[in-house]
Design a protein around this motif. Structure first.
Motif, mmCIF file in Angstrom:
data_model
loop_
_atom_site.group_PDB
_atom_site.id
_atom_site.type_symbol
_atom_site.label_atom_id
_atom_site.label_comp_id
_atom_site.label_asym_id
_atom_site.label_seq_id
_atom_site.Cartn_x
_atom_site.Cartn_y
_atom_site.Cartn_z
ATOM 1 N N THR A 1 0.938 -1.309 0.081
ATOM 2 C CA THR A 1 0.123 0.055 -0.189
ATOM 3 C C THR A 1 0.776 1.181 0.068
ATOM 4 O OG1 THR A 1 -0.318 -0.392 2.787
ATOM 5 C CG2 THR A 1 -2.084 -1.027 1.012
ATOM 6 N N GLY A 2 2.138 1.331 -0.137
ATOM 7 C CA GLY A 2 3.096 2.388 -0.139
ATOM 8 C C GLY A 2 3.242 2.896 0.954
ATOM 9 N N LYS A 3 3.589 2.073 2.318
ATOM 10 C CA LYS A 3 3.545 2.658 3.545
ATOM 11 C C LYS A 3 4.972 3.543 3.699
ATOM 12 C CE LYS A 3 4.499 -0.407 6.377
ATOM 13 N NZ LYS A 3 6.264 -0.327 6.634
ATOM 14 N N SER A 4 5.960 3.153 3.115
ATOM 15 C CA SER A 4 6.944 3.777 3.375
ATOM 16 C C SER A 4 6.992 5.291 2.491
ATOM 17 C CB SER A 4 8.206 2.992 2.662
ATOM 18 O OG SER A 4 8.662 1.972 3.163
ATOM 19 N N HIS B 1 19.155 -3.872 8.135
ATOM 20 C CA HIS B 1 20.003 -3.148 7.201
ATOM 21 C C HIS B 1 19.436 -2.921 5.837
ATOM 22 C CE1 HIS B 1 23.609 -1.106 5.407
ATOM 23 N NE2 HIS B 1 23.620 -2.243 4.481
ATOM 24 N N SER B 2 18.994 -4.024 5.328
ATOM 25 C CA SER B 2 18.289 -3.870 3.985
ATOM 26 C C SER B 2 17.131 -3.007 3.883
ATOM 27 C CB SER B 2 18.021 -5.042 3.454
ATOM 28 O OG SER B 2 16.986 -5.933 4.137
ATOM 29 N N GLN B 3 16.158 -3.100 4.836
ATOM 30 C CA GLN B 3 14.761 -2.307 5.034
ATOM 31 C C GLN B 3 15.324 -0.745 5.126
ATOM 32 O OE1 GLN B 3 13.355 -4.335 8.471
ATOM 33 N NE2 GLN B 3 12.091 -5.480 7.369
ATOM 34 N N LEU B 4 16.474 -0.328 5.987
ATOM 35 C CA LEU B 4 17.035 1.028 5.820
ATOM 36 C C LEU B 4 17.254 1.479 4.690
ATOM 37 C CD1 LEU B 4 19.012 0.722 9.396
ATOM 38 C CD2 LEU B 4 16.347 1.979 8.967
ATOM 39 N N ALA B 5 18.109 0.626 3.939
ATOM 40 C CA ALA B 5 18.711 0.946 2.456
ATOM 41 C C ALA B 5 17.437 1.330 1.600
ATOM 42 C CB ALA B 5 19.617 -0.191 1.897
ATOM 43 N N GLU C 1 13.934 4.998 -1.414
ATOM 44 C CA GLU C 1 12.560 5.726 -1.254
ATOM 45 C C GLU C 1 12.732 7.376 -1.227
ATOM 46 O OE1 GLU C 1 9.253 4.463 -2.426
ATOM 47 O OE2 GLU C 1 9.575 2.303 -2.099
ATOM 48 N N VAL C 2 13.373 7.545 -0.423
ATOM 49 C CA VAL C 2 13.648 9.173 -0.005
ATOM 50 C C VAL C 2 14.220 9.696 -1.215
ATOM 51 C CG1 VAL C 2 14.596 10.882 1.400
ATOM 52 C CG2 VAL C 2 13.722 8.836 2.452
ATOM 53 N N GLN C 3 15.247 8.922 -1.780
ATOM 54 C CA GLN C 3 15.862 9.571 -3.067
ATOM 55 C C GLN C 3 15.188 9.820 -4.239
ATOM 56 O OE1 GLN C 3 18.773 6.703 -3.160
ATOM 57 N NE2 GLN C 3 20.279 7.850 -2.256
ATOM 58 N N LYS D 1 22.121 9.801 1.151
ATOM 59 C CA LYS D 1 23.084 8.639 0.793
ATOM 60 C C LYS D 1 22.727 7.427 1.864
ATOM 61 C CE LYS D 1 26.761 11.766 -0.500
ATOM 62 N NZ LYS D 1 25.936 13.036 -0.104
ATOM 63 N N ASP D 2 22.755 6.181 1.350
ATOM 64 C CA ASP D 2 22.481 5.170 2.199
ATOM 65 C C ASP D 2 24.002 4.573 2.871
ATOM 66 O OD1 ASP D 2 23.953 3.397 0.113
ATOM 67 O OD2 ASP D 2 22.393 2.683 -0.707
ATOM 68 N N ILE D 3 23.983 3.639 3.289
ATOM 69 C CA ILE D 3 25.057 3.214 4.077
ATOM 70 C C ILE D 3 26.362 2.898 3.175
ATOM 71 C CG2 ILE D 3 26.283 1.320 5.712
ATOM 72 C CD1 ILE D 3 24.667 2.844 7.257
ATOM 73 N N GLU D 4 26.214 1.977 2.048
ATOM 74 C CA GLU D 4 27.179 1.799 1.226
ATOM 75 C C GLU D 4 27.705 2.851 0.600
ATOM 76 O OE1 GLU D 4 24.360 -0.052 1.503
ATOM 77 O OE2 GLU D 4 25.150 -1.662 2.080
ATOM 78 N N GLN D 5 26.778 3.960 0.229
ATOM 79 C CA GLN D 5 27.390 5.152 -0.586
ATOM 80 C C GLN D 5 28.324 6.075 0.539
ATOM 81 O OE1 GLN D 5 23.287 6.294 -1.500
ATOM 82 N NE2 GLN D 5 23.832 6.271 -3.708
#
Length: 908
Positions: A48-51, A238-242, A247-249, A336-340
């Motif tokens: 449903t597009g919660k994020s 970690h994957s959910q945060l990334a 999504e923010v980007q 930026k995410d963690i990897e970036q």
């Protein structure tokens, strides 16, 4: 797709496309919760597009909040006066700037001219603070704007680092030349490399917070910048945060939001020597030790020349305050995410862990694992300030269990014995070099470890693997009773805990064990430490089977396990919890090494209370939050949150009502009543009936069928019974059968083969129409796995996955809730409600694996007549509950299933 701007009640919500109506409702309710400073429990099903709703709703509120604040500041700076007389009407951001102190509360009858003078001074002070804040904000915005448009600044950190490296190289050469000229010898009493293992003098009254690992002066500079109002977004993995950051980007806020991704040193460290330690605890301790080395370096250089320390003892080359400031600015420029962030840190040769920390004050959105936010000490160490801020906890369905797990600790008998042996050997070797307070605390630690083993029924001086315990079973104690039984009630555990933190004794002990316990000692030491090595080898054969020389130890033993004392420190910290909030479980098994002491936290609200008390607003969100009574009663009410401050929001699904068919089936094809209790579920006729139902379903359901069992053991029993009866062979004619593996590293391979089979059957045709996956509730596939489209056209729940009611831990938790929470007339006692809620949370997570997007469709089959009871049905998610059909017999249920799947396309 072009951005859309939606308006709800005068509020503008930028959105990347035209939102669903439920997304509009979600954002509007979220905005109201944040604006009113409430606690929101939000449920929005997967797909449903919660994020995106969280992002656009929360950042729209933050945008408006900042705009109102700047407008009010401008008005106040223009007039130079503050309406202090009518503080009830003050905006919340001014109320936070002006805090009433005891000086403000003036005695009655004070002369008017005194009151007016003090009031004018307060007004001037507040205006001055607003001016300073405005100047800081302008400087920050100008600096970030420069970085956006001036590529040269992006390489300033790298250039500065090269200059520092050259300077370090020259200094290093100079010191080597001086050392060769003086002919300095190492201290006579110590072997080369032992100096760093000796504990420094411990001053118990010193309040420097040394364990934080950051120089006081630099910490003050870091904290000079005020923490602006921000949103802390937490999720589980970690994957959910990334995924959230991406999504923010992609959102309309992606270019203008100052976002910081936080993580552990284990995720963010770019110093290979430190990262290769493997264990999170070792990485943390080594990092903090290196910070101390940096700050003590100048003092050490003024003293008489000493033996050069080993290379890893040097200060970290990636920790430079100037570089970190530049990295901080670069982090704030773009999302930026963690990897970036790690890539940026490597490029700038600046630590991403500390660089992201420095960016917190100016950030608008901070993304972090919720363990980091929920654990008080970790939160403080990360520089997170919750006062007046907004916290959003996503994927919060297991929030209570997470808090309980964070603050619980278990230590085995072998870990106690190993820590005692290591500490004793350490004290014997360096005792003459240690100050009195160090020796006193080490002796207290040795006594504690000895008493912990004694209370389990063992002997600290014998090998735990070969010690058989006369008494076995599980015993629960209050903290006070455990302290008295262990005869340690005369020791101040708060002081011992503080000593462990400040002295880093476990880190020194690990270095000592590495040097003498798992590698070949020098010939002089071999005779003295032979017994120690033999004992450690009996406890850790995997680490010590093949001793290696010093030069090869890095490659041969990575990753390495942490010192057992590090683990025991967590148990000691737990014992300082309030007596009524926890229990100590004495778990005595056959041998001492298999036995353990476990601290169980009964009241997670005691740790969550600080979060809800400090924050402006808290949002607890998830795809499946039912039943929400757990959050209201166990977490919020116990944390002192008033009922009127809690807001619940649950939205339906975006799929058409006809795209889901939830069925409760009360009896099977041969009229066998379906009730999978512990007493009945292992009966042959019950397993046969389950097989007949699945066989019939597999004949009409295309693609994939996922069947959940209450436990691995029951799944194994049923599978063996079906194999013996020939049912498996009949099922295999229609669906290829897969089983959920117990090992996590095999899950991906099973899912890949399951997916390939379904795709092949969809294109090739034939008698096999897909695959059947036998899974376990609470296992690897009941949470976080996406069975969308053909992968999950039908989800079957076999029985109700009630937890083991005989578990001592569960019984203690039930008793605690019965004593603590009020009994509501007409409802089950709190303890019984806990068991039902645990069961239904597991069910809801499992059936939520299907229906993952707007055009998806699936049937959900609940095999147990107990699901038909209204209290149980009421704990299903609303979008499923409203469409459930209860079928007393199998015939109508099968007809409904056949009709549902015939009217929809098969595998594609």
């Amino acid at each position: 797709m072009a951005n859309k701007t939606q308006e709800d009640g005068g509020i503008h919500f930028p959105f990347p496309f035209t939102p669903y109506s439920i997304q509009k409702d979600f954002m509007a309710e979220l905005y109201r919760v944040l604006d009113a400073g409430k606690i929101g429990i939000f449920e929005s099903p997967t797909g449903t597009g919660k994020s995106l709703s969280l992002i656009c709703g929360a950042l729209s509120w933050l945008r408006d909040f900042e705009q109102k604040k700047h407008q009010e500041e401008a008005r106040l700076l223009e007039t130079g006066t503050v309406p202090l007389s009518d503080r009830k009407d003050q905006p919340p951001f001014l109320s936070s700037s002006f805090k009433e102190t005891p000086d403000t509360l003036r005695p009655a009858g004070e002369p008017d001219w005194v009151t007016q003078f003090v009031q004018k001074k307060e007004e001037r002070d507040l205006v001055d603070r607003l001016k300073e804040e405005q100047v800081r904000r302008k400087k920050r915005e100008e600096r970030l704007q420069q970085i956006r448009h001036n590529a040269q600044l992006k390489y300033a950190a790298k250039r500065m680092r090269r200059e520092e490296e050259e300077m370090e190289r020259l200094l290093h050469l100079s010191r080597e030349m001086l050392a060769e000229g003086t002919g300095t010898e190492p201290l006579e009493q110590l072997e080369c490399g032992d100096e760093e293992l000796v504990l420094a003098e411990y001053e118990s009254d010193e309040e420097k917070g040394a364990a934080r690992g950051v120089d006081e002066e630099e910490e003050e500079e870091d904290l000079e910048e005020e923490h602006i109002t921000k949103i802390y977004y937490c999720s589980r993995t970690h994957s959910q945060l990334a995924q959230f950051v991406h999504e923010v980007q992609r959102s309309p806020f992606g270019k203008d939001t100052r976002l910081v991704s936080l993580g552990s040193r284990q995720n963010l460290c770019i110093n290979e020597d430190v990262k290769n330690l493997g264990s999170a605890q070792l990485i943390n301790d080594r990092c903090m030790e290196m910070q101390r080395s940096k700050h003590e370096k100048s003092r050490a250089e003024d003293e008489k020349p000493k033996r050069r320390r080993q290379e890893h003892q040097a200060a970290c080359p990636f920790y430079s305050y100037e570089q970190l400031q530049l990295l901080r600015d670069e982090v704030l420029v773009g999302v930026k995410d963690i990897e970036q962030l790690v890539s940026l840190g490597k490029e700038a040769r600046a630590c991403p862990y500390y660089g992201s920390r420095f960016a917190i004050p100016a950030a608008q959105l901070v993304v972090l694992p919720y363990q980091m936010l929920l654990h008080g000490a970790t939160r403080q160490a990360a520089g997170i300030r919750l006062q007046g801020q907004v916290v959003v906890i996503d994927e919060a369905h297991n929030l209570i269990d997470t808090i309980t797990g964070i603050y619980s600790a278990e230590v085995s008998g072998s870990q106690f014995c190993q820590a005692h042996s290591q500490l004793l050997q350490y004290m014997e070797r360096y005792g003459k070099r240690l100050k009195a307070k160090n020796l006193m605390y080490i002796k207290q630690l040795l006594y504690l470890l000895e008493q912990f083993v004694t209370v389990l029924g063992g002997n600290i001086k014998q090998n735990p693997n070969t010690q058989s315990l006369s008494q076995t079973g599980t015993e629960l104690k209050t903290i006070n009773d455990f302290l008295f039984q262990s005869q340690i009630d005369n020791i101040n555990l708060f002081k011992v805990r503080r000593y462990c933190e400040k002295s880093m004794v476990s880190r020194k002990l690990f270095g000592f064990t590495e040097r003498y316990g798992t590698v070949l000692a020098s010939s002089r030491e071999q005779s003295r430490l032979a017994g120690f090595q033999h004992f450690l080898q009996s406890l850790q054969p995997a680490l010590t089977e093949t001793p290696v020389p010093h030069g090869d130890e890095g490659e041969a033993r990575v990753p390495r396990s942490a010192s057992p004392l590090m683990h025991i420190e967590g148990f000691l910290a737990a014992l300082t919890t309030a007596n009524q909030d926890g229990r100590v479980i004495l778990n005595r098994q056959g041998s001492l090494s298999q036995s353990s002491l476990k601290f169980l936290l009964l009241n997670p609200a005691v740790h969550f209370a600080q979060v809800v008390k400090e924050c402006r607003a808290v949002v607890i969100a998830g795809g499946t939050m039912q039943p929400v009574s757990d959050f209201r009663e166990q977490l919020l009410a116990c944390a002192g949150v008033e009922a009127e401050r809690v807001v619940e929001f649950s939205c339906g699904h975006v799929i058409p009502p006809d795209n889901i068919l939830p069925l409760v089936i009360c009896s099977g094809p041969s009229s066998q009543q379906l009730e999978f209790t512990y007493q009945k579920r292992e009966l042959p006729q019950m397993m046969d009936e389950t097989g007949r139902i699945l066989y019939n379903l597999c004949n009409v359901v295309p693609g994939g069928v996922v069947c959940f069992f209450p436990s691995y053991e029951y799944q194994r029993q049923v599978h063996a019974h079906w194999d013996k009866s020939g049912l498996l062979a009949r099922l295999a004619v229609r669906k290829k059968i897969f089983q959920e593996p117990k090992r996590a590293n095999q899950v991906e391979q099973v899912l890949l083969e399951y997916s390939r089979c379904i795709k092949c059957c969809g294109h090739v045709g034939g008698t096999v129409t897909g695959a059947l996956l036998l899974s376990v509730v609470g296992g690897k596939m009941s949470e976080g796995i996406n069975f969308s489209d053909d992968l999950g056209r039908c989800v079957v729940m076999v029985g109700m996955p009630y937890p083991n009611i005989k578990s001592p831990e569960l019984q203690e938790k039930m008793a605690y809730l019965d004593q603590t929470l009020p009994r509501i007339p007409g409802q089950a006692p709190p303890g019984k409600a806990l068991v039902e809620n645990l069961c239904m949370k597991a069910v809801n997570q499992s059936i939520g694996r299907a229906i993952r997007h707007q055009k998806d469709f699936a049937s959900i089959v609940l095999l147990d007549q107990r699901y038909a009871r209204p209290p149980i049905l009421g704990k299903l998610p609303a979008w499923i509950r409203d469409r459930v059909e209860v079928k007393a017999t199998f015939g109508p249920a099968f007809a409904a299933m056949r009709k549902f799947h015939r009217e929809r396309p098969g595998p594609s």
